[in-house]
Design an enzyme around this catalytic site. Structure first.
Site, short mmCIF file in Angstrom:
data_model
loop_
_atom_site.label_atom_id
_atom_site.label_comp_id
_atom_site.label_asym_id
_atom_site.label_seq_id
_atom_site.Cartn_x
_atom_site.Cartn_y
_atom_site.Cartn_z
N VAL A 296 5.16 5.84 -0.73
CA VAL A 296 5.21 4.79 -1.74
C VAL A 296 5.61 5.43 -3.06
CG1 VAL A 296 3.87 3.11 -3.06
CG2 VAL A 296 3.40 3.43 -0.63
N GLU A 297 6.58 4.86 -3.74
CA GLU A 297 6.94 5.34 -5.08
C GLU A 297 5.88 4.78 -6.03
OE1 GLU A 297 7.86 5.76 -8.75
OE2 GLU A 297 8.36 3.71 -8.11
N SER A 298 5.23 5.66 -6.77
CA SER A 298 4.02 5.28 -7.50
C SER A 298 4.24 4.26 -8.62
CB SER A 298 3.28 6.50 -8.03
OG SER A 298 4.09 7.23 -8.91
N CYS B 297 -9.90 -15.50 -9.59
CA CYS B 297 -10.63 -16.30 -8.62
C CYS B 297 -9.79 -17.55 -8.35
CB CYS B 297 -12.00 -16.70 -9.18
SG CYS B 297 -12.86 -17.89 -8.12
N HIS C 150 -11.30 -11.98 -2.82
CA HIS C 150 -11.35 -10.51 -2.77
C HIS C 150 -10.79 -9.98 -1.45
CE1 HIS C 150 -13.71 -11.03 -6.26
NE2 HIS C 150 -14.91 -10.91 -5.75
N GLU C 151 -11.23 -10.58 -0.36
CA GLU C 151 -10.81 -10.12 0.97
C GLU C 151 -9.30 -10.21 1.13
OE1 GLU C 151 -15.00 -11.78 1.13
OE2 GLU C 151 -13.12 -12.41 0.21
N ASP D 218 -11.22 -11.43 -11.78
CA ASP D 218 -12.04 -10.60 -10.91
C ASP D 218 -11.55 -9.17 -11.05
OD1 ASP D 218 -13.70 -12.57 -9.71
OD2 ASP D 218 -12.06 -13.16 -8.39
#
Length: 152
Positions: free
Chosen positions: A72-74, A50, A91-92, A57
């Site tokens: 995307v390479e994981s 936060c 969060h957004e 969070d």
């Protein structure tokens, strides 16, 4: 195997100190004719801080994308997501930043992300972002995260 110029896969790589420093690596993808593939990454233990209180969070992220020429390479994705652990943002902002960075790295046909955040102050926050309409013919399963009832 062709030289993919990957710097994190197969070596002892640590998460970056911040998302801005994290590197999302990609590998080539050969798209086939017909409906596009949908790739899903699920991160049920995403964490950030936060920006006001510094308290942790927690979220369950679900990322769906239709790759075009790059995947995307994981391992790099895991390290990127882990770099948020000490990052203070709402969060957004966290949810949308993850989606935008993947788009920036891979230039997919389409991407959506759902950030299902556990309650802060008794209120769960769910954040959704996508790049536009899904590709025609794509199979798009439900993200599978129930509305909040303990997220169990």
């Amino acid at each position: 195997m062709a030289d993919l110029s990957l710097t994190q896969l197969g070596v002892d790589a640590r998460p970056a100190a911040s998302p801005d420093e994290a590197v999302l690596e990609t590998v080539p993808f050969q798209r086939r004719p017909g409906a596009p593939a949908i790739v899903r990454f699920t991160c049920p233990e995403f964490t950030s801080l936060c920006p006001v209180t510094g308290q942790p969070d927690f979220a369950h992220l679900v990322i769906d994308y239709a790759p075009d020429e790059r995947l995307v390479e994981s391992k790099s994705l895991k390290l990127f997501l882990t770099s948020f652990r000490n990052h203070g943002a709402f969060h957004e902002d966290c949810t949308v930043e993850v989606g935008r960075r993947i788009v920036e790295a891979t230039h997919p046909l389409w991407l959506r992300i759902g950030g299902y955040w556990y309650p802060r102050g008794g209120i769960p926050i769910d954040v959704f972002w996508q790049t536009g309409a899904p590709p025609e013919g794509a199979f798009l399963p439900d993200q599978g995260v129930p509305t909040y009832r303990g997220r169990g």
